[in-house]
Write a protein that holds these residues in place. Structure first.
Motif, mmCIF file in Angstrom:
data_model
loop_
_atom_site.group_PDB
_atom_site.id
_atom_site.type_symbol
_atom_site.label_atom_id
_atom_site.label_comp_id
_atom_site.label_asym_id
_atom_site.label_seq_id
_atom_site.Cartn_x
_atom_site.Cartn_y
_atom_site.Cartn_z
ATOM 1 N N ASN A 530 0.884 -1.195 -0.075
ATOM 2 C CA ASN A 530 -0.089 -0.023 0.123
ATOM 3 C C ASN A 530 0.871 1.233 0.049
ATOM 4 N N LEU A 531 2.275 1.045 -0.446
ATOM 5 C CA LEU A 531 2.967 2.144 -0.582
ATOM 6 C C LEU A 531 3.250 2.950 0.700
ATOM 7 N N GLN A 532 3.334 2.191 1.874
ATOM 8 C CA GLN A 532 3.780 2.933 3.035
ATOM 9 C C GLN A 532 5.265 3.030 3.067
ATOM 10 N N PRO A 533 5.947 4.053 3.595
ATOM 11 C CA PRO A 533 7.394 3.959 3.637
ATOM 12 C C PRO A 533 7.549 2.953 4.566
ATOM 13 N N LEU A 534 8.701 2.514 4.467
ATOM 14 C CA LEU A 534 9.238 1.291 5.376
ATOM 15 C C LEU A 534 9.410 1.957 6.935
ATOM 16 N N THR A 535 9.765 3.328 7.035
ATOM 17 C CA THR A 535 10.008 3.700 8.259
ATOM 18 C C THR A 535 8.595 4.000 9.029
ATOM 19 N N SER A 536 7.419 3.951 8.356
ATOM 20 C CA SER A 536 6.208 4.014 9.008
ATOM 21 C C SER A 536 5.599 3.037 9.245
ATOM 22 N N MET A 537 6.165 1.765 8.978
ATOM 23 C CA MET A 537 5.439 0.505 9.216
ATOM 24 C C MET A 537 5.688 0.329 10.722
ATOM 25 N N PRO A 538 4.585 -0.379 11.151
ATOM 26 C CA PRO A 538 5.061 -1.221 12.479
ATOM 27 C C PRO A 538 6.210 -2.131 12.599
ATOM 28 N N HIS A 539 6.758 -1.733 13.682
ATOM 29 C CA HIS A 539 8.123 -2.629 13.674
ATOM 30 C C HIS A 539 7.859 -4.088 13.779
ATOM 31 N N ASP A 540 6.671 -4.690 14.495
ATOM 32 C CA ASP A 540 6.262 -5.829 14.332
ATOM 33 C C ASP A 540 5.938 -6.437 13.415
ATOM 34 N N ALA A 541 5.558 -5.596 12.326
ATOM 35 C CA ALA A 541 5.118 -6.036 10.979
ATOM 36 C C ALA A 541 6.740 -6.401 9.981
ATOM 37 N N LEU A 542 7.585 -6.104 10.319
ATOM 38 C CA LEU A 542 8.676 -6.081 9.371
ATOM 39 C C LEU A 542 9.275 -7.499 9.824
ATOM 40 N N VAL A 543 9.638 -8.130 8.709
ATOM 41 C CA VAL A 543 10.309 -9.532 8.711
ATOM 42 C C VAL A 543 11.690 -9.170 8.593
ATOM 43 N N GLU A 544 12.509 -9.324 9.826
ATOM 44 C CA GLU A 544 13.834 -9.372 9.810
ATOM 45 C C GLU A 544 14.733 -10.381 9.499
ATOM 46 N N LEU A 545 15.700 -10.232 8.873
ATOM 47 C CA LEU A 545 16.944 -11.232 8.638
ATOM 48 C C LEU A 545 18.204 -10.650 8.602
ATOM 49 N N PRO A 546 18.740 -10.509 9.806
ATOM 50 C CA PRO A 546 19.968 -9.834 10.133
ATOM 51 C C PRO A 546 21.225 -10.261 9.351
ATOM 52 N N LEU A 547 21.340 -11.475 9.294
ATOM 53 C CA LEU A 547 22.377 -11.912 8.504
ATOM 54 C C LEU A 547 21.971 -12.761 7.347
ATOM 55 N N ALA A 548 22.123 -12.410 6.031
ATOM 56 C CA ALA A 548 21.498 -13.131 4.949
ATOM 57 C C ALA A 548 22.677 -14.169 4.269
ATOM 58 N N LYS A 549 23.078 -14.934 4.884
ATOM 59 C CA LYS A 549 24.163 -15.934 4.516
ATOM 60 C C LYS A 549 23.374 -17.311 4.321
ATOM 61 N N PHE A 550 23.516 -17.861 3.046
ATOM 62 C CA PHE A 550 23.028 -19.126 3.274
ATOM 63 C C PHE A 550 24.085 -20.267 3.124
ATOM 64 N N ARG A 551 23.916 -21.057 3.880
ATOM 65 C CA ARG A 551 24.597 -22.400 3.940
ATOM 66 C C ARG A 551 23.649 -23.628 3.960
ATOM 67 N N LEU A 552 23.962 -24.651 3.153
ATOM 68 C CA LEU A 552 23.184 -25.940 3.098
ATOM 69 C C LEU A 552 23.220 -26.738 4.478
ATOM 70 N N SER A 553 24.293 -26.681 5.045
ATOM 71 C CA SER A 553 24.384 -27.221 6.270
ATOM 72 C C SER A 553 23.415 -26.433 7.389
ATOM 73 N N ASP A 554 22.886 -25.299 7.288
ATOM 74 C CA ASP A 554 22.076 -24.561 8.057
ATOM 75 C C ASP A 554 20.724 -25.273 7.980
ATOM 76 N N LEU A 555 20.357 -26.062 7.030
ATOM 77 C CA LEU A 555 19.278 -26.785 6.811
ATOM 78 C C LEU A 555 19.038 -27.970 7.373
ATOM 79 N N THR A 556 20.065 -28.597 8.083
ATOM 80 C CA THR A 556 20.224 -29.828 8.320
ATOM 81 C C THR A 556 20.402 -30.173 9.740
ATOM 82 N N THR A 557 20.236 -29.101 10.567
ATOM 83 C CA THR A 557 20.288 -29.062 12.112
ATOM 84 C C THR A 557 19.313 -29.817 12.829
ATOM 85 N N GLY A 558 18.162 -30.361 12.233
ATOM 86 C CA GLY A 558 17.301 -31.000 12.953
ATOM 87 C C GLY A 558 16.213 -30.251 13.674
#
Length: 792
Positions: A530-558
């Motif tokens: 709805n074209l709301q600036p990211l800064t005006s969106m509720p903080h709890d609505a943001l989907v955070e990903l602090p460190l976007a590093k992909f490793r296949l081994s991270d998907l096999t931790t159980g």
């Protein structure tokens, strides 16, 4: 039969138009002149035809799947070079593809600057990680045809001989192939902008091109065979060169060729023998070593190495059910192979790997992990650049920007395509802003490295193809009809090209957590679109990903790894970067993709007879005033979360809406008069202002009389706390309160055009759904509503 990424679309004329986005002053009226260009400084049009049409701005329906429009439609011009040629709609077209049906030329977007960008930017080895169908294979093919000193007969054999001026009489095969390749680049941006670079590098370098796309063997033996096939195919590509040369090879090159001949002959004779394959685990690496030596000795210079879909063999090993020792052996083979190709081989001048997921070769011990990486994630957190709004002088001088911007489409290129696709249809040409806005809603939103505003080229091409195929040449469209037609051409084209295997595997292992995460993404997209600036969106609505590093081994931790799954989805193209620490769904197409993924999970319990997905079943039941089937569908998806406590009302409400949208794909709300199952012709509104408040859910469906959206469904949700889910009385009571709230607050005011409707109060808890409903009918849109028992 060849797999290529598409950078093609349809035009009916050849164009070198310049087309980028520009802002107008607030409140300015938009005028579109046929054949005009826009002056951004003076906010005026230049060199336009005399006749012009003033375009009225429009507002889209309030729909969480379709973002609201900007008050002022964008106008487009350009500062960057854009060239589009051809006159035939095509997708999945390679750089050397020329003609399609009816002998028409394929339309292509000029990406030849990728050659200079690669040469200037990549000193030794680079890697490009982008989603499938975003131009990786296409650009690798372009660079191969530009740099290669070989004949590249496979790449040029479909080019007709008549493109060669003066004919082919008296020319050798080598001369014919070279002239065909020169013809491909004849009017390219690269040749026009930098003729010196073109002359210095065109056809001057030995190129080894490896495609690992078929390394998906079901067992370990097949996997090893397919690695060998990759190398032998590269060698076979050169065999005809040697025969055509008719000159003796240097002694060292001849020895390498003899070794290759012996290896390939023995491999062909014994490849069906598992014992031979298992005893030749170094076959692929040995063949490549001889191939590299042959290249250096025969051509007299070091080679350029291109490895397409290099991540496929690693993912194959990860997803396999092989024994632990076989997996370890496979990783060792890959470590040695890639370690030599991209680190140890002194005969390599430059190299480029292309894939979807970044594989950490350093973790395998190869040492070959010091690469120039280009991914969906910015290399620096403060670098966010729109490539169509910056001056070319501001581009990086090391070639990185030129190289990166060659992947995917930018607005300038999409605009050029739109102009020439609509050129034959004069009655639609003045609606070009509506076309661009529709494409932006559905296919924009990606970021490559530090470049924002990238479009999915595959889907854009299919959109134009569908538009061209379905436009009625003799019809004079009104503004509203044209906008509706442009919207009808937008759909999910990209997801049809492959399956998100890694994502679906995580979904099957952790359905509850996955569903919760998906609903967070849906909520964030609904607010962001709805074209709301990211800064005006509720903080709890943001989907955070602090460190976007992909490793296949991270998907096999159980256990469920939220960041690993988000990173996986980001690199695969199912998410995009919103800010340095947040991600979100890129556009309307990917929202449909996420709904499609959820469909198989949320509705997997619908195999019982009470909840079977039958065409028109839900619509028919609602016309009868019955809600049992609706509750069963929603319960089937909410039961996925039955072991998760403390969910809020809006989370269950989101699940309910997504469930019905998923079920619609199977036709449960299809009208009997509709010939085909469709989920594109109904409207869902969430949290819409109506009457004296915000109604939870309004859906406009087909009435009993026709297939117009004249039957409205208003739903108000109430949450059943975990300590009350066992009480049917409490659940029914909350459903009744929701039903009463619809009337008390006049929520049905949103259905001013409907003549039939149903009010539903629904209470949802952990594994429990209750509903209270009533049907209404009136003779006209301005008449009073009357209660009825059934509409059938």
């Amino acid at each position: 039969g060849k797999k290529t990424d598409s950078l093609s679309a349809s035009t009916s004329i050849e164009s070198e138009s310049k087309f980028t986005a520009s802002s107008l002053p607030p409140g300015a009226e938009v005028e579109q002149l046929a054949g005009s260009s826009y002056n951004e400084q003076s906010h005026s049009f230049q060199e336009g035809d005399e006749e012009h049409i003033t375009k009225r701005t429009r507002v889209d329906d309030e729909n969480i799947q379709t973002p609201t429009r900007n008050p002022v439609a964008p106008v487009f011009s350009s500062r960057s070079p854009t060239r589009v040629t051809g006159n035939y709609v095509g997708a999945g077209v390679g750089f050397a593809s020329i003609k399609g049906a009816r002998n028409q030329k394929f339309c292509k977007v000029d990406k030849t600057l990728v050659c200079r960008g690669f040469w200037d930017y990549v000193d030794s080895v680079g890697r490009i990680h982008l989603p499938r169908r975003f131009g990786k294979t296409y650009n690798l093919s372009t660079m191969r045809l530009f740099f290669s000193s070989s004949l590249e007969l496979d790449e040029t054999q479909d080019i007709p001989d008549d493109v060669i001026e003066g004919g082919v009489a008296g020319l050798s095969v080598a001369e014919i192939c070279r002239k065909k390749r020169e013809w491909l680049f004849r009017d390219s941006i690269l040749k026009k902008e930098d003729p010196d670079f073109f002359e210095q590098h065109f056809g001057k370098h030995p190129v080894i091109f490896l495609s690992f796309s078929r390394c998906r063997g079901p067992d370990f033996v097949d996997f090893l065979s397919q690695l060998g096939d990759v190398m032998i195919k590269a060698y076979n590509n050169w065999l005809f060169d040697f025969e055509e040369a008719k000159t003796a090879l240097p002694e060292a090159a001849n020895r390498a060729k003899l070794r290759l001949d012996n290896r390939t002959r023995k491999y062909d004779e014994s490849k069906e023998n598992p014992e031979y394959i298992l005893g030749s685990t170094d076959l692929a690496q040995d063949i490549f070593k001889d191939l590299s030596m042959l290249s250096r000795r025969h051509f007299g210079r070091r080679h350029i190495l291109f490895a397409d879909e290099y991540d496929v063999p690693f993912i194959t090993v990860y997803q396999s059910d092989w024994s632990a020792s076989q997996k370890q052996d496979a990783l060792t083979i890959l470590k040695n192979l890639f370690g030599f190709m991209f680190k140890g081989d002194t005969s390599r001048e430059k190299g480029l790997m292309a894939g979807v997921f970044p594989i950490s070769l350093g973790d395998l011990g190869s040492g070959a992990n010091n690469f120039y990486d280009i991914t969906m994630v910015p290399t620096k957190q403060d670098e966010y650049v729109d490539p169509t709004l910056i001056d070319p002088s501001e581009l990086a001088t090391d070639g990185s920007d030129e190289f990166i911007d060659s992947f995917g489409f930018n607005r300038s290129e999409v605009g050029s395509l739109a102009e020439i696709v609509l050129a034959p249809h004069k009655h639609l040409h003045n609606q070009i802003e509506d076309v661009m806005w529709t494409i932006k809603q559905w296919y924009d939103g990606y970021q490559f490295d530090r470049f924002r505003g990238k479009y999915n080229p595959w889907s854009v091409c299919f959109y134009f193809k569908h538009l061209t195929k379905n436009v009625r040449p003799t019809k004079v469209y009104t503004d509203e009809e044209a906008l509706a037609f442009f919207k009808s051409c937008a759909r999910n084209y990209w997801d049809e090209t492959g399956s998100p295997g890694l994502i679906e595997r995580q979904m099957e292992l952790y359905p509850g957590e996955f569903c919760t995460l998906a609903n967070e993404l849906f909520r964030e997209y609904a607010l962001y679109s709805n074209l709301q600036p990211l800064t005006s969106m509720p903080h709890d609505a943001l989907v955070e990903l602090p460190l976007a590093k992909f490793r296949l081994s991270d998907l096999t931790t159980g256990h469920f790894n939220r960041d690993a799954l988000l990173s996986l989805a980001l690199y695969a193209g199912y998410l995009t970067v919103r800010s340095p620490t947040t991600v979100g769904i890129p556009n309307g197409e990917l929202r449909c993709v996420w709904e499609s993924i959820l469909t198989r999970m949320l509705l997997r319990s619908t195999s019982d007879s009470q909840c079977r997905l039958e065409k028109g079943k839900l619509l028919k039941e609602l016309h009868r005033g019955k809600t049992d089937y609706l509750c069963q569908l929603i319960k089937s998806s909410c039961s996925v979360l039955a072991n998760h406590k403390n969910h809020k009302e809006f989370e269950y409400a989101n699940i309910a809406v997504v469930t019905i949208n998923c079920a619609a794909r199977y036709g449960v709300i299809t009208h009997p008069d509709q010939p085909d199952i469709s989920s594109f012709d109904y409207t869902i509104n969430r949290e819409s202002a109506s009457g004296q408040g915000n109604v939870d859910w309004v859906t406009l469906l087909h009435s009993t009389a026709n297939v117009r959206n004249a039957f409205g469904m208003v739903v108000e949700f109430k949450h059943i706390p975990d300590d009350q889910v066992e009480s049917s009385r409490a659940g029914r009571g909350k459903a009744k309160r929701g039903f009463k709230q619809i009337s008390d607050k006049h929520y049905n005011m949103t259905m001013d055009r409907c003549v039939e409707c149903i009010h539903i109060g629904m209470s949802i808890g952990r594994g429990v759904v209750h509903a209270e409903s009533q049907l209404y009918k009136r003779d006209s849109s301005d008449a009073e509503w009357v209660e009825v028992d059934t509409l059938l």
